[in-house]
Design a protein around this motif. Structure first.
Motif, PDB file in Angstrom:
ATOM      1  N   ASN A 142       0.844  -1.191   0.000  1.00  0.00           N
ATOM      2  CA  ASN A 142       0.000   0.000   0.000  1.00  0.00           C
ATOM      3  C   ASN A 142       0.878   1.240   0.000  1.00  0.00           C
ATOM      4  N   ILE A 143       0.935   1.894  -1.159  1.00  0.00           N
ATOM      5  CA  ILE A 143       1.808   3.062  -1.302  1.00  0.00           C
ATOM      6  C   ILE A 143       0.953   4.263  -1.671  1.00  0.00           C
ATOM      7  N   ASP A 144       1.170   5.341  -0.950  1.00  0.00           N
ATOM      8  CA  ASP A 144       0.529   6.607  -1.279  1.00  0.00           C
ATOM      9  C   ASP A 144       1.632   7.649  -1.398  1.00  0.00           C
ATOM     10  N   PHE A 145       1.567   8.413  -2.468  1.00  0.00           N
ATOM     11  CA  PHE A 145       2.513   9.504  -2.677  1.00  0.00           C
ATOM     12  C   PHE A 145       1.704  10.752  -2.986  1.00  0.00           C
ATOM     13  N   GLN A 146       1.954  11.806  -2.236  1.00  0.00           N
ATOM     14  CA  GLN A 146       1.282  13.085  -2.463  1.00  0.00           C
ATOM     15  C   GLN A 146       2.344  14.165  -2.641  1.00  0.00           C
ATOM     16  N   TYR A 147       2.036  15.092  -3.536  1.00  0.00           N
ATOM     17  CA  TYR A 147       2.969  16.174  -3.826  1.00  0.00           C
ATOM     18  C   TYR A 147       2.144  17.410  -4.146  1.00  0.00           C
ATOM     19  N   LYS A 148       2.356  18.474  -3.374  1.00  0.00           N
ATOM     20  CA  LYS A 148       1.586  19.709  -3.551  1.00  0.00           C
ATOM     21  C   LYS A 148       2.511  20.826  -3.991  1.00  0.00           C
ATOM     22  N   TYR A 149       2.209  21.346  -5.176  1.00  0.00           N
ATOM     23  CA  TYR A 149       2.989  22.454  -5.730  1.00  0.00           C
ATOM     24  C   TYR A 149       2.094  23.260  -6.652  1.00  0.00           C
ATOM     25  N   LYS A 150       2.251  24.573  -6.596  1.00  0.00           N
ATOM     26  CA  LYS A 150       1.550  25.465  -7.519  1.00  0.00           C
ATOM     27  C   LYS A 150       2.603  26.191  -8.332  1.00  0.00           C
ATOM     28  N   ASN A 151       2.391  26.277  -9.642  1.00  0.00           N
ATOM     29  CA  ASN A 151       3.342  26.950 -10.527  1.00  0.00           C
ATOM     30  C   ASN A 151       3.689  28.335  -9.997  1.00  0.00           C
TER      31      ASN A 151
ATOM     32  N   VAL B  95      16.078   8.739   7.901  1.00  0.00           N
ATOM     33  CA  VAL B  95      14.768   9.149   8.404  1.00  0.00           C
ATOM     34  C   VAL B  95      13.628   8.310   7.825  1.00  0.00           C
ATOM     35  N   PHE B  96      13.951   7.483   6.828  1.00  0.00           N
ATOM     36  CA  PHE B  96      12.924   6.631   6.225  1.00  0.00           C
ATOM     37  C   PHE B  96      13.609   5.451   5.554  1.00  0.00           C
ATOM     38  N   GLU B  97      12.955   4.277   5.672  1.00  0.00           N
ATOM     39  CA  GLU B  97      13.451   3.086   4.990  1.00  0.00           C
ATOM     40  C   GLU B  97      12.297   2.120   4.803  1.00  0.00           C
ATOM     41  N   ASP B  98      12.198   1.573   3.587  1.00  0.00           N
ATOM     42  CA  ASP B  98      11.172   0.570   3.326  1.00  0.00           C
ATOM     43  C   ASP B  98      11.462  -0.105   1.995  1.00  0.00           C
TER      44      ASP B  98
ATOM     45  N   ASN C 288       4.031   7.299   1.713  1.00  0.00           N
ATOM     46  CA  ASN C 288       3.519   6.436   2.770  1.00  0.00           C
ATOM     47  C   ASN C 288       3.486   5.008   2.220  1.00  0.00           C
ATOM     48  N   ILE C 289       4.281   4.138   2.818  1.00  0.00           N
ATOM     49  CA  ILE C 289       4.300   2.728   2.427  1.00  0.00           C
ATOM     50  C   ILE C 289       3.780   1.947   3.624  1.00  0.00           C
ATOM     51  N   ASP C 290       2.595   1.375   3.433  1.00  0.00           N
ATOM     52  CA  ASP C 290       1.848   0.772   4.540  1.00  0.00           C
ATOM     53  C   ASP C 290       1.713   1.824   5.646  1.00  0.00           C
ATOM     54  N   SER C 291       2.271   1.619   6.816  1.00  0.00           N
ATOM     55  CA  SER C 291       2.143   2.613   7.893  1.00  0.00           C
ATOM     56  C   SER C 291       3.426   3.414   8.091  1.00  0.00           C
ATOM     57  N   ASN C 292       4.373   3.273   7.192  1.00  0.00           N
ATOM     58  CA  ASN C 292       5.649   3.971   7.277  1.00  0.00           C
ATOM     59  C   ASN C 292       5.574   5.234   6.413  1.00  0.00           C
ATOM     60  N   LYS C 293       5.563   6.393   7.071  1.00  0.00           N
ATOM     61  CA  LYS C 293       5.322   7.649   6.357  1.00  0.00           C
ATOM     62  C   LYS C 293       6.504   8.605   6.516  1.00  0.00           C
ATOM     63  N   PHE C 294       6.839   9.275   5.407  1.00  0.00           N
ATOM     64  CA  PHE C 294       7.854  10.325   5.425  1.00  0.00           C
ATOM     65  C   PHE C 294       7.260  11.573   4.777  1.00  0.00           C
TER      66      PHE C 294
ATOM     67  N   ILE D 250      14.017   1.564  -0.573  1.00  0.00           N
ATOM     68  CA  ILE D 250      14.103   3.021  -0.516  1.00  0.00           C
ATOM     69  C   ILE D 250      14.645   3.440   0.847  1.00  0.00           C
ATOM     70  N   SER D 251      15.669   4.283   0.820  1.00  0.00           N
ATOM     71  CA  SER D 251      16.193   4.895   2.046  1.00  0.00           C
ATOM     72  C   SER D 251      16.252   6.394   1.828  1.00  0.00           C
ATOM     73  N   ILE D 252      15.887   7.151   2.856  1.00  0.00           N
ATOM     74  CA  ILE D 252      15.979   8.607   2.786  1.00  0.00           C
ATOM     75  C   ILE D 252      16.798   9.067   3.987  1.00  0.00           C
ATOM     76  N   TYR D 253      17.805   9.879   3.687  1.00  0.00           N
ATOM     77  CA  TYR D 253      18.711  10.394   4.705  1.00  0.00           C
ATOM     78  C   TYR D 253      18.564  11.902   4.806  1.00  0.00           C
ATOM     79  N   LEU D 254      18.600  12.408   6.022  1.00  0.00           N
ATOM     80  CA  LEU D 254      18.542  13.834   6.281  1.00  0.00           C
ATOM     81  C   LEU D 254      19.948  14.324   6.624  1.00  0.00           C
TER      82      LEU D 254
END
Length: 146
Positions: free
Chosen positions: A4-13, A102-105, A23-29, A88-92
């Motif tokens: 279960n993967i959800d990806f949201q991205y909010k940007y206005k030109n 800060v994220f791994e899945d 968000n992968i299952d319950s792991n959210k960044f 996927i790994s995300i480092y801060l």
């Protein structure tokens, strides 16, 4: 393996900032990113595009990119586990230049691509960027063929 993967991205030109989450299952960044130097969504999609054997002329097994949130930065790393699954790994990196994970899945690559396509499809303003529109069409075609 997470499905279960959800990806949201909010940007206005014209804005200089965007926000979103993966968000992968319950792991959210959640993230905020800067548009001062580049288009972070385009960089993210180009990065994942290079992992897909049927899309990229020379597919990669591992790739990363940096997303800026001044003065912080996030390094997203993608490593193919096998032909279908990606880690996927995300480092801060903070202003002290210290780095922490800060994220791994793990997930199916096609499920990740599907989450990107759904996000872009729900925000037509994202498709106003020519490169994002091209990647969106190629990802869509890939998903239809697999």
């Amino acid at each position: 393996m997470s499905q279960n993967i959800d990806f949201q991205y909010k940007y206005k030109n014209g804005d200089t900032w965007a926000s979103g989450f993966i968000n992968i299952d319950s792991n959210k960044f959640e993230f905020v990113c800067s548009y001062l130097f580049e288009n972070p969504l385009e960089d993210l999609l180009n990065c994942v595009y290079q992992l897909v054997p049927n899309l990229s002329a020379f597919p990669r097994k591992q790739i990363d990119f940096t997303m800026l949130d001044e003065p912080l930065e996030y390094r997203w790393e993608f490593k193919m586990i096998d032909d279908r699954n990606v880690h996927i790994s995300i480092y801060l990196k903070n202003y002290d230049l210290k780095t922490k994970k800060v994220f791994e899945d793990k997930c199916k690559l096609n499920n990740l691509i599907r989450a990107f396509v759904q996000c872009i499809n729900s925000n037509l303003e994202l498709k106003s960027n020519e490169n994002i529109e091209r990647l969106y069409r190629e990802f869509n075609l890939h998903l239809k063929n697999h």
